[in-house]
Design an enzyme around this catalytic site. Structure first.
Site, short mmCIF file in Angstrom:
data_model
loop_
_atom_site.label_atom_id
_atom_site.label_comp_id
_atom_site.label_asym_id
_atom_site.label_seq_id
_atom_site.Cartn_x
_atom_site.Cartn_y
_atom_site.Cartn_z
N LYS A 63 -11.83 -4.81 -2.26
CA LYS A 63 -12.78 -3.69 -2.21
C LYS A 63 -12.27 -2.49 -2.99
O LYS A 63 -13.03 -1.73 -3.56
CB LYS A 63 -12.95 -3.22 -0.75
N LYS A 73 -5.87 -10.76 -5.57
CA LYS A 73 -6.97 -10.88 -4.62
C LYS A 73 -8.18 -10.06 -5.09
O LYS A 73 -8.01 -8.97 -5.64
CB LYS A 73 -6.47 -10.33 -3.27
N LYS A 95 0.82 -1.21 0.00
CA LYS A 95 0.00 0.00 0.00
C LYS A 95 0.85 1.26 0.00
O LYS A 95 0.45 2.28 -0.57
CB LYS A 95 -0.95 0.01 1.21
P1 TYM Z 1 -10.56 -6.27 5.21
O1 TYM Z 1 -11.64 -5.26 5.44
O2 TYM Z 1 -9.56 -5.98 4.15
O3 TYM Z 1 -11.19 -7.66 4.88
C1 TYM Z 1 -12.17 -8.23 5.73
C2 TYM Z 1 -12.00 -9.73 5.78
O4 TYM Z 1 -12.18 -10.30 4.48
C3 TYM Z 1 -11.06 -11.11 4.16
N1 TYM Z 1 -10.83 -10.99 2.72
C4 TYM Z 1 -10.85 -12.01 1.87
N2 TYM Z 1 -11.01 -13.33 2.05
C5 TYM Z 1 -10.96 -14.14 0.95
N3 TYM Z 1 -10.75 -13.66 -0.30
C6 TYM Z 1 -10.59 -12.34 -0.53
N4 TYM Z 1 -10.41 -11.89 -1.75
C7 TYM Z 1 -10.62 -11.44 0.59
N5 TYM Z 1 -10.50 -10.11 0.71
C8 TYM Z 1 -10.62 -9.85 2.02
C9 TYM Z 1 -9.91 -10.53 4.95
O5 TYM Z 1 -8.88 -11.47 5.13
C10 TYM Z 1 -10.60 -10.17 6.24
O6 TYM Z 1 -10.73 -11.30 7.07
N6 TYM Z 1 -7.32 -5.46 8.91
C11 TYM Z 1 -8.58 -6.11 8.58
C12 TYM Z 1 -9.70 -5.63 9.46
C13 TYM Z 1 -9.43 -5.77 10.92
C14 TYM Z 1 -9.43 -6.98 11.66
C15 TYM Z 1 -9.13 -6.62 13.00
C16 TYM Z 1 -9.66 -8.31 11.33
C17 TYM Z 1 -9.14 -4.76 11.77
N7 TYM Z 1 -8.97 -5.26 13.03
C18 TYM Z 1 -9.03 -7.57 14.02
C19 TYM Z 1 -9.56 -9.28 12.35
C20 TYM Z 1 -9.25 -8.89 13.67
C21 TYM Z 1 -8.92 -5.81 7.13
O7 TYM Z 1 -8.46 -4.85 6.59
O8 TYM Z 1 -9.82 -6.61 6.58
#
Ligand code: TYM
Length: 328
Positions: free
Chosen positions: A197, A194, A113
């Protein structure tokens, strides 16, 4: 015996994708039956990159409605908005002072990023520490995530182990919970990337609120290959393998069952089957979403979650302050 605790969060940076649904939300739905479950909206993580204020607020509202519409049961989960629990940022600071710049600068997501803009924020670097605070505050046993977040759960473990060593037993050491099937849903146009979003090419990403005809079109025009047979082979047939992952995750089937089912299918028939399953599942979610979005019940759920999690977090915060010496 006390139930084990699971916790996860999703960022409201845009309408969540089929990847988020399969990687995180569906896992949480399975977990809610047997664990003490906490699910939150990681809105403070969402401001580590530029985002318009009204768009962010709209995304937050949509995400809480989507959680419930997807089948997250507010009676079985504690659901809250991260920014409404001020202890996360406070705890994060105390953890930051026990985290090294070097380990943060080596995080894969930070490296990716930070390359995108010369003016990235300090928050982008310290992002995994806030995530560690989210997890460690609640003595979490398991963190259901997609494979892309595994490294962040691992650094949360490292930080917890280091803090415990320095100040005495304070945090439980969490484990990531990653489903074997469909751990990473990839972009439909570029299946080596991947599904994200923040992707610029909308054709490669299915969002939970996309029009169902658009969802069907995106799947029907997904990139495949010239092999002509349905195999699970990520290296040579990444597009087809991704569609298999989507199919089996939504149908709760095994790879073997899907391969058997489509052993005589051509790509067109296979894609139609994947599109049918996705449209069917997302249409139900969208109908529930439309009923819920203006419902005051969503605020009541977040209010209850805020009260409950602030109480738990305050306890951890006070313990940390005592141990660190932030006292008179
Ligand atoms: P984020 O918002 O990017 O994604 C949310 C969740 O979706 C999963 N994910 C995917 N799984 C499978 N295939 C994909 N293409 C895909 N894209 C996203 C991510 O692995 C995630 O589980 N940092 C985290 C948010 C967060 C968090 C936490 C998670 C903040 N604090 C504490 C767990 C515990 C994030 O940016 O997820």
């Amino acid at each position: 015996m006390d139930k084990k605790r699971v916790l996860t969060g999703l960022q409201p940076t845009g309408v969540i994708t089929l990847g988020n649904y399969i990687g995180a939300i569906k896992q949480m739905i399975e977990c809610q039956e047997k664990y003490d479950s906490i699910l939150f909206i990681a809105d403070m993580h969402a401001i580590t990159v530029p985002i318009d204020a009204d768009t962010l607020a709209k995304n937050i509202r949509q995400l809480i409605a989507l959680y419930i519409a997807c089948g997250i049961d507010p009676k079985k989960n504690t659901i809250f908005l991260q920014s409404e629990n001020e202890y996360h940022a406070n705890i994060s600071w105390m953890l930051e002072c026990n985290t090294y710049y070097g380990e943060l600068s080596r995080m894969t997501q930070f490296k990716d990023k930070s390359k995108k803009s010369a003016n990235f924020t300090a928050g982008l670097l310290t992002y995994p520490v806030l995530m560690a605070a989210d997890i460690l505050t609640y003595d979490t046993d398991f963190v259901p995530v997609g494979i892309d977040q595994k490294q962040h759960v691992e650094i949360a473990r490292d930080i917890a182990i280091r803090f415990n060593k320095k100040y005495g037993d304070t945090f439980k050491i969490p484990e990531p919970l990653i489903r074997e099937e469909g751990v990473k849903i990839t972009d439909l146009q570029d299946p080596t990337k991947k599904m994200s979003k923040s992707s610029e090419n909308q054709k490669g990403v299915i969002r939970l609120l996309d029009d169902v005809d658009v969802i069907r079109k995106k799947i029907m025009s997904a990139t495949t290959d010239s092999v002509g047979k349905i195999n699970f082979d990520v290296d040579n047939q990444p597009g087809i393998s991704n569609l298999i992952n989507i199919y089996i995750s939504l149908k709760n089937k095994t790879k073997e069952e899907a391969l058997e089912e489509f052993s005589n299918s051509n790509y067109g028939n296979f894609k139609t089957a994947v599109a049918d399953v996705a449209v069917n599942e997302l249409k139900k979610i969208q109908d529930r979403f439309n009923e819920l979005i203006d419902n005051k019940e969503l605020d009541d759920i977040l209010d209850a979650g805020r009260e409950k999690t602030r109480m738990i977090a305050k306890e951890k915060y006070d313990i940390m302050k005592q141990k660190i010496g932030l006292r008179r």
